[in-house]
Write a protein that holds these residues in place. Sequence first.
Motif, PDB file in Angstrom:
ATOM      1  N   UNK D 283       0.805  -1.209   0.000  1.00  0.00           N
ATOM      2  CA  UNK D 283       0.000   0.000   0.000  1.00  0.00           C
ATOM      3  C   UNK D 283       0.845   1.270   0.000  1.00  0.00           C
ATOM      4  N   UNK D 284       2.161   1.110  -0.082  1.00  0.00           N
ATOM      5  CA  UNK D 284       3.040   2.264  -0.180  1.00  0.00           C
ATOM      6  C   UNK D 284       3.547   2.774   1.159  1.00  0.00           C
ATOM      7  N   UNK D 285       3.341   2.004   2.231  1.00  0.00           N
ATOM      8  CA  UNK D 285       3.841   2.396   3.551  1.00  0.00           C
ATOM      9  C   UNK D 285       5.129   1.640   3.886  1.00  0.00           C
ATOM     10  N   UNK D 286       6.012   2.288   4.631  1.00  0.00           N
ATOM     11  CA  UNK D 286       7.255   1.654   5.063  1.00  0.00           C
ATOM     12  C   UNK D 286       6.918   0.399   5.871  1.00  0.00           C
ATOM     13  N   UNK D 287       7.308  -0.763   5.373  1.00  0.00           N
ATOM     14  CA  UNK D 287       6.914  -2.027   6.006  1.00  0.00           C
ATOM     15  C   UNK D 287       7.578  -2.204   7.379  1.00  0.00           C
ATOM     16  N   UNK D 288       8.883  -2.091   7.422  1.00  0.00           N
ATOM     17  CA  UNK D 288       9.570  -2.239   8.700  1.00  0.00           C
ATOM     18  C   UNK D 288       9.210  -1.094   9.646  1.00  0.00           C
TER      19      UNK D 288
END
Lengths: 305, 305, 305, 305
Positions: D283-288
């Motif tokens: 969704x375009x969010x920083x995963x970590x």
Amino acid sequence: MEELLEQLLEDCRPYTQQGKVATYIPELAKGDANDLGIYVLRSDGRHYQAGDYKKRFTIQSVVKPILLLLALMDNGEEYVRSRVGVEATGKPFDAINVTDQTLFSDHLNPMVNMGAIAMCTLIKGKDYEERFRRLLDLTRQLAGDQEIDLDQQVYLSEKRTGNKNRALAFLLKTYGMIEDDVEQVLDCYFKACSISVNSKDLAHIGFVLANRGKLPQTEERIFPSRYATYVNAILMTCGMYDGSGDFAVNVGVPAKSGVGGGIMAVVPTRMGIGIFSPGLDGKGNSLAGIKVLEELSKRMYLSIF
Amino acid sequence: MEELLEQLLEDCRPYTQQGKVATYIPELAKGDANDLGIYVLRSDGRHYQAGDYKKRFTIQSVVKPILLLLALMDNGEEYVRSRVGVEATGKPFDAINVTDQTLFSDHLNPMVNMGAIAMCTLIKGKDYEERFRRLLDLTRQLAGDQEIDLDQQVYLSEKRTGNKNRALAFLLKTYGMIEDDVEQVLDCYFKACSISVNSKDLAHIGFVLANRGKLPQTEERIFPSRYATYVNAILMTCGMYDGSGDFAVNVGVPAKSGVGGGIMAVVPTRMGIGIFSPGLDGKGNSLAGIKVLEELSKRMYLSIF
Amino acid sequence: MEELLEQLLEDCRPYTQQGKVATYIPELAKGDANDLGIYVLRSDGRHYQAGDYKKRFTIQSVVKPILLLLALMDNGEEYVRSRVGVEATGKPFDAINVTDQTLFSDHLNPMVNMGAIAMCTLIKGKDYEERFRRLLDLTRQLAGDQEIDLDQQVYLSEKRTGNKNRALAFLLKTYGMIEDDVEQVLDCYFKACSISVNSKDLAHIGFVLANRGKLPQTEERIFPSRYATYVNAILMTCGMYDGSGDFAVNVGVPAKSGVGGGIMAVVPTRMGIGIFSPGLDGKGNSLAGIKVLEELSKRMYLSIF
Amino acid sequence: MEELLEQLLEDCRPYTQQGKVATYIPELAKGDANDLGIYVLRSDGRHYQAGDYKKRFTIQSVVKPILLLLALMDNGEEYVRSRVGVEATGKPFDAINVTDQTLFSDHLNPMVNMGAIAMCTLIKGKDYEERFRRLLDLTRQLAGDQEIDLDQQVYLSEKRTGNKNRALAFLLKTYGMIEDDVEQVLDCYFKACSISVNSKDLAHIGFVLANRGKLPQTEERIFPSRYATYVNAILMTCGMYDGSGDFAVNVGVPAKSGVGGGIMAVVPTRMGIGIFSPGLDGKGNSLAGIKVLEELSKRMYLSIF
């Protein structure tokens, strides 16, 4: 037959008052809602006309089948089909046919704006000026009218205000459907829509499609019979925007309308018809023009169904 | 001509392996993907056939034009048109054609499920049993085959698992498009889809549409010519689901497909064609069936464009 | 504080005339648009009330957070999250959230109808009667009111006319989101919506969520703190339908509205609030109720932002 | 606390390998997926940091709340709300939020591209250069970092390839949502997205929002408390794109992510947090980054619910 046409125009004239002249570009709004004209060219070489058939107006979306023809002549059927689909979109002419963040060639249709813009990039030419010149040449040849030319006023008006088309073109670019410079492609598209024609021109162009690629009189072949079938089939399913279903039921022949008020109808093997009346219905089709065609179809059994 | 058909089936047989037999109801999944049959009835009274043309299958969506015919015969064109629109939806056959919380009759189309369910309520009859009986009678009459009957297994399977159609019917009810009891309407619809026919039946039905309302041989008129035009026009624009555009371009005649594997094609004034091959393409149309029709159209110049 | 509430009701009373009592089920249309009541229960044990706070109305969508709570208590967070998503849909409460012929659990949200119907199937019980009984028991416990019961008239009215919800439930069934018998699931859902409560009940339920799972006074823990966080977060993002954004900006606390005219607001660690005013705005939220909460939030700095 | 942060980065580092660095503009693709940094600024004046907290990256969508703030400071709440809505769209960040040929201000949201582009036109300034300069100045002031500047490479890359944003801007123009020259507006938007920041900067900006408009240490007021509430509420409901629901449930604080890998989190009255890790989820969010915040929220009870 001339009498029949005069009678039809008489009967349908009241409908000219029910339509609304297009206003989405300022220049179009100058159209005269009272205008109503028809020209019929038959395969026996005879032609019949009535009303304002000499009056010029901009071709607008009626240029789409010519764009498609030239794309087919330049690239062949297979390539054109791979770049622009043929299904009805079920949406208005300038709809954004993007679902869930994707856009495929099968989402496009040559008879709605997105597909028509994409087709501009399929015309051959060293630059977009030459591409447009070739489109204009083909239009003149099909219409048998060397005086057909660009309406500068409408063209500039389209170019200045065509932001919806700009949005559509940038979407095509985003999803790799067009590769060239967007403004150049659009310039060609705006010019294409601004070609000035009359009812006689549309009847001639429709005739060549009805005659499956051969000019009237000389019977000179301009394009393969197959391309006429390809174009006519798409006109049947999508030529009248999201009013194509009603038109198929009530008139029953391939046709294309434009917001300039023109309708070009193709009666396979029998005739080409050009109509002009700038008052439009809610779907962008000439309101009185459709009424005339409905009546003509009933009286002369034009429906191919 | 018989040879031509044999040759066509031979050529197109490999395509039977590329399609997928419908599995959305358990009973349909039993179809044999190898089946391929064709039956052609010509206006000169001759008929030609090849392959599994005698094999029975359920009519499924090919019943939709018959439903539409009966609705027209029972109510006249104006009323039917006011209840069910005629525009292509641009969506798959069982799509939910609801936009922004509204649903109008113009959103419906007789060739997709929502519209077809709505049409069941337009058939006259004291109850839904009688309505279905009248539909079955018309089907038998058009096909000239009194042995046509309901496939009980498929009907029960549809009824048990047809939840998507239930959802569509309750939406119709919600927006006032149908007034009767939803389960009764659906029962009639499930039965209609489960009528068991063969390729010959479809060719006969298609012939009556091509012959604009008159039976073969006796030339007895079953319905007004106008209704044939109405139905054929809709078959042209929407008969092959969201593959109607490609079919118009490549075959060029009105036709209707069903997920049972049948296709009924109408060649106006010339012939009726019935095809059967249960392997479907991604849009729910008989894959090999379309291939056969494409070839037949090329060889015999069937396209009406 | 009592004075403040009286004042607020006075100030906001004109808004009761701007809303429209729900009419989508006949029984709801009987609501009196003039009603306006509020009940506030604070963490220091005090409560304040004004207006028609004793008047009973059906809980409608305010039951959704209780359904979600019970689903969490019966199945744990992980399982519930796997069956019903938590994203705002950007659409009205009874929207058909189906895109391109698919439906995933992530398309559902516990605060809109489809998700709430799906949650009914997550409640434990040997049959749907027992499931509803357990929901009613939890509602009574949270509200501290053993007299809460089903409004038979509204329940029967919902059941008779709830075709949109039937359509939604059959879609859930079609895509495997629910497995049980649709009518039984819906019966439970219609009953759940028809529980009769008053403003005091909603304030008590909201208080337990604000108090993160513990009852007022006794501080008895009913559910884990984590479930309160889970529910409150969803109330914040989706509790006021497609008016949740404005509510977050202007009131700034988790809340849930119902078309019966109730609003339950949760001020974490501080208070539970129950409001009743049956005149609704265009999105289905109590119009005067929101106005009261906006004013109360400003005066008492309730916003958690 | 420093130890806690070190520990969290250690625990969450494996997740950096699961995300994917943004590639939609060529320049972004150069990010190092291994980077992971965090900076926390508390209301007691203390700050804690770990990992790559000094590393610079482009702010991308994290500039949206700053754009909104400046629009509010320049025009007041009422006008801004009248031009750009506040509801979650239920769609991805660059979605085309056009339904049925219309577009209203209520369809826009300041946290998705269309709304953010519209907000550029609300910033005061004699030309778009001055507008951007004022945005940059506010960013520097909020971050307490005068060295913040434009990343020319990213800016030029965005400008060259940002055709989807061009399409969105021309749609805004078509429907009268913006009046200025589209390319000038876009130039400002592309520059805004290309401001180069680090985790410390984001923590500082987030702190001012948490502190309701006052700078750390000096407690100088930069904007009214009300604007912080306005922005934070929208961050809560829409700050993490169509992952905002899960983020509200699992972290429970207002936050904004950008495809550059940054996340700015606002813990009202308590702290500002800046995170950087360029590997993104679907969704375009920083995963970590989200994983770190989930853990931190659990350990320190950050959720406001």
